[in-house]
Design a protein around this motif. Structure first.
Motif, mmCIF file in Angstrom:
data_model
loop_
_atom_site.group_PDB
_atom_site.id
_atom_site.type_symbol
_atom_site.label_atom_id
_atom_site.label_comp_id
_atom_site.label_asym_id
_atom_site.label_seq_id
_atom_site.Cartn_x
_atom_site.Cartn_y
_atom_site.Cartn_z
ATOM 1 N N GLY A 181 -2.459 -3.313 2.599
ATOM 2 C CA GLY A 181 -2.665 -2.450 1.433
ATOM 3 C C GLY A 181 -2.985 -3.227 0.170
ATOM 4 O O GLY A 181 -2.980 -2.667 -0.929
ATOM 5 N N ARG A 204 2.477 -6.577 8.313
ATOM 6 C CA ARG A 204 2.338 -6.087 6.955
ATOM 7 C C ARG A 204 3.676 -6.161 6.253
ATOM 8 O O ARG A 204 4.694 -6.388 6.876
ATOM 9 N N HIS A 210 -1.092 1.103 -0.007
ATOM 10 C CA HIS A 210 -2.370 1.806 0.054
ATOM 11 C C HIS A 210 -2.523 2.878 -1.039
ATOM 12 O O HIS A 210 -3.340 3.793 -0.893
ATOM 13 N N ASP A 267 -4.652 -8.749 6.894
ATOM 14 C CA ASP A 267 -5.707 -7.736 6.926
ATOM 15 C C ASP A 267 -5.447 -6.729 5.809
ATOM 16 O O ASP A 267 -4.400 -6.075 5.802
ATOM 17 N N GLU A 307 -6.410 -3.831 5.415
ATOM 18 C CA GLU A 307 -6.150 -2.496 5.946
ATOM 19 C C GLU A 307 -4.685 -2.330 6.331
ATOM 20 O O GLU A 307 -4.135 -1.234 6.280
#
Length: 378
Positions: free
Chosen positions: A271, A378, A139, A266, A268
């Motif tokens: 990242g 993630r 991110h 995703d 979000e």
């Protein structure tokens, strides 16, 4: 319809019907799962033990490399202010510490190995982000985007050198054995990255080639993380090799999940941009499996990817165009096959632990970490 499973095992995976939910969580069937394990605490322990030593290693770097590395690890922001960034999942440090315990040593014995593996891992991330043109990691803007390509290369090289220093400074026979395993794993990792780049420019890659590449790029270093603490703790070669086998297949499971996230993850959570791996023309497992499947969706996908390789405006493709390619991969069975492969590699990793003795608690923790790798988001 069946897939060409050249080099990927003898079974023929079931292809999900359209609309069917594809399971991604491994069944809880092994006795070790009877022991309650807090995976978050395991990861945090590895991070807590390794971070002070890791920070001390980074402090050895000459300016501005120390600052650039601190930014990469999330300790400071782009302006040099203290930050509490996401430094990654810390799976490798957790495994290195656990491997020391698997050999009957204290967890602290595995810390130099944990730090060395983490340094090599981040060396690869710095270079990979530059080679892949990735602008975001965890991110935040990547190092090459903030500090320039030259600093990304130099700091990556410095981290690799530090990794070997950390181990060799121990001055023991076990440190020498650990360093040999680390350098062998690093060479395999570099081989895997070279294969990954070359495959982006090829129209077709076999499932066997893709698994070999991912075994090098991800499996080798995770295998090293799972054995290096045990080696530092005085484990014999059979124990270290078995833990390495566990880590290698865990690495393949990890990468298979990563390949799924690289297309359907995703943004979000990951990242990264939507359809990240498709944007980079990566021949990841879902793509390769879909192309090997045959049938209308597979053939149409092959046609589109061949056109993509020649397209001068590929970087400007719309979200809908990437979504179309992702849908074709799923229709051809590539998504479900990759999920099955992640589970198969996960099972192979767990089974490897049966051939060595270790405390039941440590075995349960290794199983729990393997489960975490396969079900992560993630």
């Amino acid at each position: 319809m069946t897939l060409d499973l050249s080099g990927a095992g003898s079974r023929t995976p079931r292809i999900a019907n359209r609309g069917e939910t594809v399971p991604t969580v491994p069944p809880a069937s092994t006795p070790a799962r009877g022991t309650s394990v807090d995976v978050t605490a395991l990861l945090e322990r590895g991070r807590t033990l390794a971070t002070p030593v890791l920070r001390a290693a980074i402090d050895r770097l000459a300016p501005p490399m120390d600052t650039v590395a601190a930014y990469h690890f999330g300790w400071i922001d782009a302006e040099g202010n203290p930050a509490d960034g996401d430094g990654g999942k810390a799976v490798r440090p957790a495994l290195a510490v656990l491997s020391a315990q698997a050999a009957g040593a204290a967890p602290e014995v595995g810390v130099p190995g944990a730090v060395a593996v983490e340094l090599v891992h981040n060396f690869s991330l710095l270079h990979d982000d530059l080679m892949d043109g990735d602008e975001q990691r965890r991110h935040r803007d990547t190092v090459w985007k903030v500090h320039g390509p030259a600093q990304a290369i130099l700091v990556g090289d410095a981290l690799f050198a530090l990794a070997n220093e950390i181990l060799l400074e121990l001055g023991t026979a076990e440190a020498g054995r650990a360093t040999r395993r680390l350098t062998t794993a690093t060479r395999a990792l570099i081989d895997g990255q070279a294969q990954d780049i070359s495959y982006e420019h090829r129209e077709r890659v076999t499932v066997e080639e893709c698994l070999e590449m991912e075994g090098n790029k991800t499996g080798a270093l995770l295998a090293c993380a799972c054995s290096i603490g045990a080696v530092l703790g005085g484990a014999d070669d059979h124990t270290a090799d078995t833990l390495e086998k566990y880590g290698y297949h865990l690495g393949l499971a990890f990468q298979a999940v990563d390949d799924l996230l690289g297309i359907w993850g995703d943004p979000e959570a990951t990242g990264k941009r939507p359809w990240s791996d498709l944007r980079q023309r990566k021949k990841s497992l879902p793509v390769v499996a879909a192309l090997a499947a045959g049938g209308p969706s597979s053939e149409r996908l092959g046609e589109l990817l061949a056109e993509d390789a020649k397209a001068s405006d590929f970087e400007n493709f719309s979200e809908e165009e990437f979504a179309t390619r992702a849908a074709l991969i799923e229709e051809a069975g590539g998504r479900e096959w990759t999920a099955q492969e992640a589970r198969r590699q996960h099972t192979t990793a767990i089974d490897a632990l049966d051939s060595i003795s270790m405390p039941d608690r440590v075995r349960a923790e290794l199983v729990a970490l393997a489960d975490f790798v396969v079900v992560r988001k993630r």
